[in-house]
Every structure is written in C-alpha cells, then in structure tokens.
Design a protein around this motif. Sequence first.
Motif, short mmCIF file in Angstrom:
data_model
loop_
_atom_site.label_atom_id
_atom_site.label_comp_id
_atom_site.label_asym_id
_atom_site.label_seq_id
_atom_site.Cartn_x
_atom_site.Cartn_y
_atom_site.Cartn_z
N THR A 67 0.83 -1.21 0.00
CA THR A 67 0.00 0.00 0.00
C THR A 67 0.86 1.26 0.00
O THR A 67 0.60 2.21 -0.75
N ARG A 68 1.90 1.28 0.82
CA ARG A 68 2.75 2.47 0.89
C ARG A 68 3.52 2.68 -0.40
O ARG A 68 3.75 3.82 -0.83
N ALA A 69 3.92 1.58 -1.07
CA ALA A 69 4.59 1.72 -2.36
C ALA A 69 3.63 2.29 -3.40
O ALA A 69 4.01 3.14 -4.21
N ALA A 70 2.38 1.84 -3.38
CA ALA A 70 1.39 2.38 -4.31
C ALA A 70 1.15 3.87 -4.06
O ALA A 70 1.03 4.66 -5.01
N VAL A 71 1.11 4.27 -2.80
CA VAL A 71 0.96 5.69 -2.47
C VAL A 71 2.15 6.48 -3.01
O VAL A 71 1.99 7.54 -3.61
N ALA A 72 3.34 5.98 -2.81
CA ALA A 72 4.55 6.68 -3.27
C ALA A 72 4.56 6.81 -4.78
O ALA A 72 5.12 7.77 -5.32
N GLN A 73 3.94 5.86 -5.48
CA GLN A 73 3.87 5.93 -6.93
C GLN A 73 2.73 6.80 -7.43
O GLN A 73 2.62 7.06 -8.63
N GLY A 74 1.86 7.23 -6.52
CA GLY A 74 0.70 8.02 -6.92
C GLY A 74 -0.46 7.18 -7.40
O GLY A 74 -1.43 7.70 -7.94
N ASP A 75 -0.38 5.88 -7.19
CA ASP A 75 -1.45 4.96 -7.60
C ASP A 75 -2.44 4.85 -6.44
O ASP A 75 -2.53 3.81 -5.77
N LEU A 76 -3.22 5.90 -6.24
CA LEU A 76 -4.07 5.97 -5.05
C LEU A 76 -5.24 5.00 -5.13
O LEU A 76 -5.70 4.50 -4.09
#
Length: 1011
Positions: free
Chosen positions: A703-712
């Motif tokens: 989840t945190r990697a997705a947030v960092a990528q902007g894939d909300l």
Amino acid sequence: MLGIMDDMSFLADTSPLFVGRTEQLRQLGEHALRARTEASGTMIIGGDAGVGKTRLVAEFTATRPVGTVFAGGCLELGVDGLAYAPFTAVLRQVLRERGREAFEAAAPGGTGEFARLLPELGALPQGGQEARGLLFEQVLRLFQAAAGDEGVTLVLEDLHWADGATRDLLVYLARNLDLPGVQIIATYRADDLHRTHPLRRLLPELERLPEVTRMALAPLTRDQVAEQVRAITGRPLPAARLDELYLRSDGIPLFVEALAAGTGGTDSDTDVPDHFRELLLGSLHRLDETAVAVLRVASVGAVSDVIGHATLARAAELPEPDLDRALHALVDANLLRVSGTGYRFRHALLREAVHDGLLPGPHARLHLRFAQLIDEYPDAVPADRRAAEQAHHFQAAHDLPRALQAAWWAAVRAGEVLARREELAMLERVLGLWERVPDAGERTGGRTRSEVLAAGAVAALDTGRPRRAWEMCDEGLAGLPGEPGTEDDHALTVRATLLRCRGQARSQCVDEGAVDDLAEALRLHPPHMPGFGLMLSILARETMFRPRGQTRLGASAVDLAERAHRVAEQTGDRMADAAALVTLGSVYMSRGEMARGRAIVERSIALSREIGDPLMEARGVGNIAHYLRERGEHRESLKMLDDALADHRRRGLMSIHSSFHHQNTAEAHFELGHLDTARAIVDGALDRSPSPVHRVFNLVPWTRAAVAQGDLAAARSGTTHHDLADARLGLARLDRVAALSVERLDQAQQAATAWLDLLLAEGDVAGAHDYALMALRRLELADSPGYGWTLLELAARCERLRRSASGPGGGADGGAADGEDSLRGRIMDCLAGMPVYGPVQSVQHTTVRAHLAEGVADPEEVHAAWAEAVSGWERTPLVLSLAGARLRAAEAAAAVGDRAAVRAWVGQVHAAAAEHGAVPLRRAAEDLARRASVPLKGGGAPEPPAVPAGLTARELEVLRLLSGGGTNAQIAAELFISPKTASVHVSNILAKLRVANRAAAGARARELGLA
C-alpha cells in the motif's frame, strides 16, 4: 483406495455412447496441454448429482498416458475426522507406482512429513503446527517431480465432502504450483452446497486465481437425452415418451439411464417413479432377497467408496456360493462395479439411497458389525482411516461408549497429521458424548473432561478460533474439582494449561483479562512438569512488545526467555532450547543490543540446523534480517533473506516462514525506493500468506509503495482489504488490551502507518490528523520503536499540515491544538520517551522535530532543522525518505532566500523521484521549482502553458493563488516573495486582464481554464 485408477473405465459402460460432452472434453484436453507446457492449473467441475461429472473425468483420463493419472475421493463419513482423504489415496497410488524413492527425493534426508499421511513410510516426524507448511511444500514438490515430461493429472472427487485439511492443501497447491506439469481436476456436487457450506465460500476465492478454471456441467438437452436413450436401448423413443422421460429426468444422465432401462425400449405403459430415490431403487425389485441383502450390507461398508471382497463377505455372513451368486447379480444389474479386489457402487447417489432405506434395526446392527470388523481385522483398513471409520460406525450404531472411544483416537490421529480442524471436530464429538458415557475417562486414556477441553482449546487456537478456545477453557476451568492450593502437580498443570490457552484466546480477542490469565498460569504451572518450557516461551512472546509496567507477570520478556532456555537445557529439549534462544535474542535486538541479540539468535540457527528444525532456523534468519533493516543495514538484510529463500527453494522448504521473509524483503525494497519490486514481491506472496496477520504485514509495504507511486486507487484497494481494514477498526479497542502478542501490536502500528500515508496522499488532512491522534492515544510505541518511529514521523507530518492549513496561530481552537492531549502534545511525549536505536531512528527523531518546528520556530531555525535532517538521511540508504527531507529543506531554504540551496535540493529531489517512479514527489519538486523560479536540470519542470494578455510565468502563479482567494501576504509566503512584490504582480495582472478587481480577475482565470 484400492485400484482407483486401474478400473477407471468402469465408469463408462452403462451408456456405450458418451453423449453431449464433446465441448467439455475439448476444454479438459486444452487445459491439460496448458498445464503441461505453460503453467500448472486447476479445473474445478461442478454440477448436480448424477449429471455426469465422474463419467466426464473418466472419459478424459482414459485419453491420458498410462501412469500419469492419480485419483482420490473425499469420503462421506458424516464427520470431519478423516483428514486429507483424497490426497492420502493419491499418495498411496504414487507410492505403489513410483516407489519410496519419489518421496525421498521430495523430502531430502528421508521421507520428511509424508509419514503423517502414509504411516507405512515410517515413524511420525517431530514438529508442531508449523510443520504443516512443510508437509504442504513436500507434497507440492512430489507432484512437480512426478510430472516429468508427460505431466500428471490429479483427480480429486466429491469436494462437497472434503474435510478442512483437504481444502487447505488444495488451495495451497492451486496457488503455488508455479512450474508446468501438474493438472488438478476437482469435482463437487453443486446441489449439496447449502448456504453455510465451507466450499460455497471457498469457490469464489479459488476462481479469482488465474491458475483456476471452473466448469459448470449442465444437464443434457432433449436431443442429447434422445441420443443417450437410443444408445442404451438400441431404438428411438416415441416423441411423447421422450418428452415424459426428459421431463422426469431433468436431463440428468444418471436418471435418464434408469428411466431408459425401465422403458425396455418399448411403448408399453411403464410407471415412471415420482421421486428419483424410487427411480434409483427401482431395479432392486427384480433381484432376489439375498442380492438385495448383500447390496444393503455394501451400502454400510462402502463409506470409503470401495468395500473389499473379504470385508463384505465377513459382514454378509453368507455361504460362499450364495454370496458369489448375489454379487454376480448385482454386477450384472449394474448396481455394483468391480474395483481392484473389491466393489463400488455405480454412483454415490445409489449407495445413499440404499443406505437411507435401511430400517433402524438393520441400520444399527450393520454399522456395529463393520465397527467390530475393524477391531477383528485391522489390516483390512489403512491405519490412517481406522479410527475415523470406527467413530462413524459406532455413532451410527448408537454404541455411544465405543463411539466416544473411537472419536478420541480419531482426534489423536488428526493431531498427528496436523489437521487441527478435524482434531477439534472429533474432540467436540467426544465432549458431546461425555455425559452419556459413564466410563468416558477410561475410554480416553484416563483423561478428565477438563483435559479433553484443554486439548480442544489448543486445537481451537491453532485453527484461528480464539472465542471457541475461550469457551472451552471456561468450561474446563469450571469443571476442575479442586482449588489451586489443594491440587496435585498434574491437576495444577491442567489448570495452568487452560489458563494459558484462555490468556492467548483473550489476547487474540482483544480482552483486558488476557494478561491476568497468563500471569496466573505462570504462577501455577509446576516448573518440573511437562510443558513448562513451552509456557515460558509463549509468555516471552506475549510480553516482548508490551509496556513493561502493564504485563503484571512479575518478569520481563528477557527473564521469561532466559528461564525458558534454562528449562530446555535441563530437560534436554533441544527444539525448545532453539525456540527460547531465538526469542531471547530477538528481545535483545528489539531493544538496541544488536550484537548481543544477534549472537544468541545465531546460536539458535546453528542448533536448529543440527536438529533439523527448518522452521526455527527460518524464524531466526528472518528476525536478524528484520532488525538489520531497522538499523539501515538493508543490503546485508536483503542478502540474508535472499540466501535463505534460495536455500529453502533448493531444499524444498519454500513454505517455511516465507510470508515473513517476503514481508521483510518487500519492506527493504520499499525503503530503498524499489517501489515496483516491493509491490511485485507482495503480489507473489499475498496468496501464500497463511493468516490475516501475515497478510497485513505484506499489504502495508504494498500500500505504501502504491501511495509513493501516486497509484491511489490501488492503494485504497489495498487498505480496504478486509484484514487491513479490520486492523484499522480494531484500533479503537486497543486501549482495553492488557496483553497483546508481538504480531498484534506490530499489526496495529503497521496498519495505522498505511492508513495515514493514504489519507495524507488523498488530501484528507483533517481525517489523517484525527486518526493519528487516536493511534497515539492507544498504541504504545516505545516497545516497538522500529515501526513506532515511522508512525510518529507520519503523525508529525499530519500536525505540520494541520497547522499550515489553519494559518498563522494554529487555527481557531487556539491553545487546544497544542495542549497536553493534542496531537502535538502526544508527539512531544513520545519524543521524550521513545528509545533511539541506530542511525535510521536517530534521523527519524530529527525529522519529527523538523516537522514540528514549521509554523512555530523562526524560518532560520526551520531551515537548520531540515538541513540537519537531510544530513542524517544522507547517512542511510532510504532514498525516498532523503528526497522527502530535501523537499522540505528546499521549501525552508526558499523562505530564507537561499536560492542556491533551493536549486541544489529540489534538483536532487526531482532526479530521485523520477528515477524511482515516485510521481507525487516528482510533481511536488516541479511545483516548488516553478514557485521558487529555479530551473531543473534536463528541463524536468513542464513548460508553463500559453496564457493571454502577455502574463508572465510568475504572474500566472500569482493569478492561480489569487483566484483561490489568497491575500497578498499568503501569495507572498507561498511564492517566497515579499507582500509588496505580490501587490505589484496583482496590479499588473488586473491591468493585463482589463478587469476592475481581484474577484473579476479570479473569474476571468477560471473562464480561461487557468485556475
């Protein structure tokens, strides 16, 4: 199962023509080809009883190369006491056809865990519940090795009767057969799946897996029924008779066969039974009484699908010539089929119909006879089935004393094969019969009811049913005859075990009485009695991450682990010693004594290798890697994990602690900025995670990697996964917890971190602020500082953004926002009490202070605070944390007019964000570069759009802020200019746009799409 595949063709001789399944046969053939050449796969075939699932599978498997089909069926014993029934049959066939060498190759160093399912392979191996993962892994390796070049097809029939252990192993294989060669075909009766049937819940989960395909077998059409009848009778039916037959049979091939046989191919009036049961039994009327009696005997004895000839003869008690004539008649009538050295019914529905038609007296007598035959001729039934089959027969015969006794031994057998759900089911049966059997204690090996309840509580905990464990412990404690001060050592041990289990159950149920039970268990358990070392080890884990003043155990986790180690050494229990050492060393590492703790854990690893305990070995490696990562030694941590995973893969141990290994690996890659890699690791590991705790630990870095990528959108889907969502909702109850397991506290911290990250990314500053305050009120961070500092850093970010949004002074609530119970006050309390271990936690401490300085301290002090944070992050490998600190430092530098620092830092942020795919961070760098009017190397910042009236890029920035209602002072602060300069820009904008005031300028900007 006797010769289950030797006579597979027996399923295909009622109708000489296989009708209406050409497309399904084609699909099975294509599935087999893909499984052999591309990737192993599972085909699940569902349909109503009698629709032809078994016939379809038989026709298909007849096309497979000889020696490549292995089959087993689930058994209708009426209980869940017989675990792994179809897989045991498959493994026996493999042993018969491929030899012992196949098992030794799948379990280097011997036959591994296979002896749990096949007693003929040797003595039971040591090991607890965790060894089940090793068993599953070795079964997987066996099937992959058996596939060879031609591949193998595994047939598992009647999943609607499957026990829980069988379902678990099927799911494991479906998810983890990652090499080509293995085709699994599983069948089930769709009409047997009632609303609460476990398979009804499992099928959608399986269907989501790319490796799983479902096939729904529909009834035959009218034309296909006509074709089937013509093949059976040799002539077509008149249209009216065909319509009647089709209507009555519902297109079910089994019923079509029975009805077609009744027509005799003529137009004579033949009554069609009103019910299918009568239809199935119609052919019995043409048999003599002896044949019918033999069929009824067989219906009772064929609970495992096949009944051996010798067993049937003993139960029927007929002269040999009479029995032979009866069996010939039954085979000729297509009611029984020869299978190896025994017989099976043409269809399971037929056996059920015959059995259900038994009168109460014969029903009880026959079941009792078969139960007695197992005692008289034990070798006639495989050892793994004896207890469960006896329990079934005695229960059906209403012989309650012997039903209880057989159920007890079935529970013992289920425990030996680590099938805890089946063990619990049989123990529940024992308990249900206890009060009706006067000598129940003698029939359970001298045990009391409380001891059986304690065994049930352990099984309930192992199966994830803490509330049932709690209930069993309450009942067991209430049934103990004496008081703690008057009991002998054995009784005290039973009481202590019940208290320990209830404490564990309460802990998992988030109940405040958990630690009281654990403390009392420790006080009561006689140190010299068996199980004391286990008790100490469990308590050490329970207290490892709890506040030292709240355990009420009179000993710290270190004290408990050291005592467990001493007890293990004294008793010579090397496995217990390895467990105590890994716990003790992990406690030291968690409290900053890395060298001391690591040396102790390495002793555990070495001991585990000596005694052949890969589970404990993997736990030790994983714990060392975890604490290396927390100290910023990511490269060494990853090397340990990669080496361990490679070694496990080589040794066939991939199931051993793989979830935590993958979690540790994913966390390391996330912190190193390898966002795609972190998500890929979790994607591959999530389906293999055996429990909600493991899944949460894996979902958080994803989840945190997705947030960092902007894939909300993806991040939101991750946090709404029920395991993570439940952890978030559970936070509100954590203040009631008196004792929490290691995993549960870490789970709460991790879940809170993921949610805060997402809420901030979505712009919900108020929601994130409130959630951070709730988390800090309820979670004790000091005893788990690794995750605690990450959570505290996010909480400080929430506080900074809240203050920024509220404007100068911190908002309308005045001093309340900075009070003792405010988020800021909670953060300050944590800063004062949180330990700092290693360079990562040291710079996190600095970063938290820098966040808190913004909006409060002098701009020069803020600049200095962020410069210090940047310097600290530069000494760690956490590239995105460094980039985030540099971004804040650049903002602070712009506020004090240090353009050189802004240019350097924002350029570094932009480059790092672009390299690692951190889209929001890259955009934030570009936005700051634009606002601060500094160029980015390589033209990273997008060119400003064309604007009318000759507005400059700076005036465009001012116009956007102006249209949002910004005052000159607010515009100046945002763009790092003076209010006077902002006023000049506003005047120029009004003139160029030819508008009279600021409101009109904002409206004009919106018309032009500039705001």
